[in-house]
Design a protein around this motif. Sequence first.
Motif, PDB file in Angstrom:
ATOM      1  N   ASP A  37       0.849  -1.191   0.000  1.00  0.00           N
ATOM      2  CA  ASP A  37       0.000   0.000   0.000  1.00  0.00           C
ATOM      3  C   ASP A  37       0.887   1.245   0.000  1.00  0.00           C
ATOM      4  N   VAL A  38       0.969   1.894  -1.148  1.00  0.00           N
ATOM      5  CA  VAL A  38       1.845   3.062  -1.292  1.00  0.00           C
ATOM      6  C   VAL A  38       1.443   4.182  -0.339  1.00  0.00           C
ATOM      7  N   ALA A  39       0.140   4.397  -0.190  1.00  0.00           N
ATOM      8  CA  ALA A  39      -0.342   5.468   0.686  1.00  0.00           C
ATOM      9  C   ALA A  39       0.037   5.185   2.141  1.00  0.00           C
ATOM     10  N   PHE A  40      -0.075   3.931   2.538  1.00  0.00           N
ATOM     11  CA  PHE A  40       0.282   3.546   3.909  1.00  0.00           C
ATOM     12  C   PHE A  40       1.770   3.772   4.151  1.00  0.00           C
ATOM     13  N   LYS A  41       2.581   3.330   3.221  1.00  0.00           N
ATOM     14  CA  LYS A  41       4.029   3.479   3.357  1.00  0.00           C
ATOM     15  C   LYS A  41       4.426   4.945   3.407  1.00  0.00           C
ATOM     16  N   SER A  42       3.783   5.757   2.578  1.00  0.00           N
ATOM     17  CA  SER A  42       4.077   7.187   2.558  1.00  0.00           C
ATOM     18  C   SER A  42       3.687   7.840   3.876  1.00  0.00           C
ATOM     19  N   ALA A  43       2.500   7.486   4.382  1.00  0.00           N
ATOM     20  CA  ALA A  43       2.035   8.052   5.650  1.00  0.00           C
ATOM     21  C   ALA A  43       2.947   7.634   6.794  1.00  0.00           C
ATOM     22  N   LEU A  44       3.438   6.412   6.736  1.00  0.00           N
ATOM     23  CA  LEU A  44       4.319   5.916   7.790  1.00  0.00           C
ATOM     24  C   LEU A  44       5.642   6.684   7.787  1.00  0.00           C
ATOM     25  N   SER A  45       6.175   6.947   6.593  1.00  0.00           N
ATOM     26  CA  SER A  45       7.439   7.678   6.494  1.00  0.00           C
ATOM     27  C   SER A  45       7.298   9.123   6.964  1.00  0.00           C
ATOM     28  N   GLU A  46       6.084   9.661   6.866  1.00  0.00           N
ATOM     29  CA  GLU A  46       5.832  11.035   7.304  1.00  0.00           C
ATOM     30  C   GLU A  46       5.526  11.117   8.795  1.00  0.00           C
ATOM     31  N   ASN A  47       5.294   9.966   9.406  1.00  0.00           N
ATOM     32  CA  ASN A  47       4.965   9.937  10.836  1.00  0.00           C
ATOM     33  C   ASN A  47       5.831   8.917  11.570  1.00  0.00           C
ATOM     34  N   VAL A  48       7.120   8.942  11.284  1.00  0.00           N
ATOM     35  CA  VAL A  48       8.044   7.978  11.871  1.00  0.00           C
ATOM     36  C   VAL A  48       8.044   8.049  13.397  1.00  0.00           C
ATOM     37  N   ASP A  49       7.864   9.243  13.940  1.00  0.00           N
ATOM     38  CA  ASP A  49       7.880   9.397  15.397  1.00  0.00           C
ATOM     39  C   ASP A  49       6.548   9.035  16.039  1.00  0.00           C
ATOM     40  N   ASN A  50       5.510   8.927  15.232  1.00  0.00           N
ATOM     41  CA  ASN A  50       4.193   8.564  15.756  1.00  0.00           C
ATOM     42  C   ASN A  50       3.475   7.630  14.778  1.00  0.00           C
ATOM     43  N   PRO A  51       4.053   6.466  14.503  1.00  0.00           N
ATOM     44  CA  PRO A  51       3.467   5.545  13.523  1.00  0.00           C
ATOM     45  C   PRO A  51       2.125   4.970  13.953  1.00  0.00           C
ATOM     46  N   ARG A  52       1.864   4.990  15.253  1.00  0.00           N
ATOM     47  CA  ARG A  52       0.587   4.448  15.737  1.00  0.00           C
ATOM     48  C   ARG A  52      -0.591   5.240  15.187  1.00  0.00           C
ATOM     49  N   SER A  53      -0.379   6.517  14.900  1.00  0.00           N
ATOM     50  CA  SER A  53      -1.457   7.332  14.343  1.00  0.00           C
ATOM     51  C   SER A  53      -1.847   6.838  12.951  1.00  0.00           C
ATOM     52  N   VAL A  54      -0.901   6.227  12.260  1.00  0.00           N
ATOM     53  CA  VAL A  54      -1.162   5.693  10.920  1.00  0.00           C
ATOM     54  C   VAL A  54      -1.855   4.339  11.010  1.00  0.00           C
ATOM     55  N   GLU A  61      -3.976  -3.132  15.084  1.00  0.00           N
ATOM     56  CA  GLU A  61      -3.989  -2.976  16.535  1.00  0.00           C
ATOM     57  C   GLU A  61      -2.650  -3.232  17.218  1.00  0.00           C
ATOM     58  N   VAL A  62      -1.565  -3.110  16.484  1.00  0.00           N
ATOM     59  CA  VAL A  62      -0.245  -3.267  17.104  1.00  0.00           C
ATOM     60  C   VAL A  62       0.529  -1.962  16.947  1.00  0.00           C
ATOM     61  N   ASP A  63       1.456  -1.742  17.863  1.00  0.00           N
ATOM     62  CA  ASP A  63       2.248  -0.512  17.863  1.00  0.00           C
ATOM     63  C   ASP A  63       3.554  -0.733  17.094  1.00  0.00           C
ATOM     64  N   PRO A  64       3.748  -0.034  15.981  1.00  0.00           N
ATOM     65  CA  PRO A  64       4.976  -0.194  15.192  1.00  0.00           C
ATOM     66  C   PRO A  64       6.242   0.098  15.985  1.00  0.00           C
ATOM     67  N   MET A  65       6.136   0.904  17.034  1.00  0.00           N
ATOM     68  CA  MET A  65       7.306   1.223  17.843  1.00  0.00           C
ATOM     69  C   MET A  65       7.817  -0.002  18.600  1.00  0.00           C
ATOM     70  N   GLU A  66       6.973  -1.024  18.735  1.00  0.00           N
ATOM     71  CA  GLU A  66       7.376  -2.247  19.426  1.00  0.00           C
ATOM     72  C   GLU A  66       7.945  -3.291  18.466  1.00  0.00           C
ATOM     73  N   MET A  67       8.072  -2.915  17.190  1.00  0.00           N
ATOM     74  CA  MET A  67       8.636  -3.855  16.212  1.00  0.00           C
ATOM     75  C   MET A  67       9.484  -3.122  15.174  1.00  0.00           C
ATOM     76  N   LEU A  68      10.229  -2.141  15.617  1.00  0.00           N
ATOM     77  CA  LEU A  68      11.057  -1.330  14.722  1.00  0.00           C
ATOM     78  C   LEU A  68      11.990  -2.151  13.821  1.00  0.00           C
ATOM     79  N   PRO A  69      12.614  -3.221  14.304  1.00  0.00           N
ATOM     80  CA  PRO A  69      13.509  -3.994  13.421  1.00  0.00           C
ATOM     81  C   PRO A  69      12.809  -4.625  12.218  1.00  0.00           C
ATOM     82  N   LEU A  70      11.473  -4.664  12.240  1.00  0.00           N
ATOM     83  CA  LEU A  70      10.738  -5.243  11.119  1.00  0.00           C
ATOM     84  C   LEU A  70      10.557  -4.267   9.966  1.00  0.00           C
ATOM     85  N   TRP A  71      10.667  -2.963  10.243  1.00  0.00           N
ATOM     86  CA  TRP A  71      10.323  -2.018   9.184  1.00  0.00           C
ATOM     87  C   TRP A  71      11.193  -0.760   9.121  1.00  0.00           C
ATOM     88  N   HIS A  72      11.817  -0.380  10.197  1.00  0.00           N
ATOM     89  CA  HIS A  72      12.598   0.862  10.214  1.00  0.00           C
ATOM     90  C   HIS A  72      14.037   0.579   9.782  1.00  0.00           C
TER      91      HIS A  72
END
Length: 211
Positions: A37-54, A61-72
């Motif tokens: 999902d290009v829109a999702f990926k773009s939104a995530l890159s724009e909200n790196v400090d608050n990915p949960r908002s995306v 229902e999971v917090d991306p901050m708890e799995m940073l090695p999977l995507w950051h």
Amino acid sequence: MVHSAKEHYRQIFNRRTTGEVRTLAHIKRFLECLGGDVAFKSALSENVDNPRSVTARYGIEVDPMEMLPLWHSSYRKFYREPECASWPLAVTWREYMDEMVCHRDILRDQGNMSVASPRFHAWRERQMRRCDDVLGTSAESITHPVIAFELSEGCTGGCWFCGLSAGQFKGYFEYSKEHAHLWRGVAAAVPNSSRKSRSGGLAWNRHSNVD
């Protein structure tokens, strides 16, 4: 001791609670959105400090901050390292994927036909080596089942990366008394007691999308 792919696969989920399986499902959904999902990926890159908002907007229902090695990109280096323990969801996913890789290997090994059919076994081995040579690491995901049942002609997906070169969907094997009788005959012709037949696939070339 695990004796078959079926038993191993069942154990993967039986030893987890409903909540743990749900968590895995949401991690999987996150990774699917990230990859497709290009829109999702773009939104995530724009909200790196608050990915949960995306993810909240997508019902994940999971917090991306708890799995940073999977995507950051700055944290991927920790995925296989002890430091990964700092991100519990990344560890959860890694453990699950390790079990699934083991399941894949069991499926591939169960297809060994060196005794039952040496000629077929030699052909299958050549195909496995060919895929390894042409596809590289992506070939590792192919189990090379020794049998497959196609219940439709063509596929509704039309994915450009299709490994089966499936044509356009033309129809499926509808249920009827006659078809049920035929299917039971086909199933009876397969040695169900053989673990090799259990590594096969049903509904081959079928996709859930609609053209």
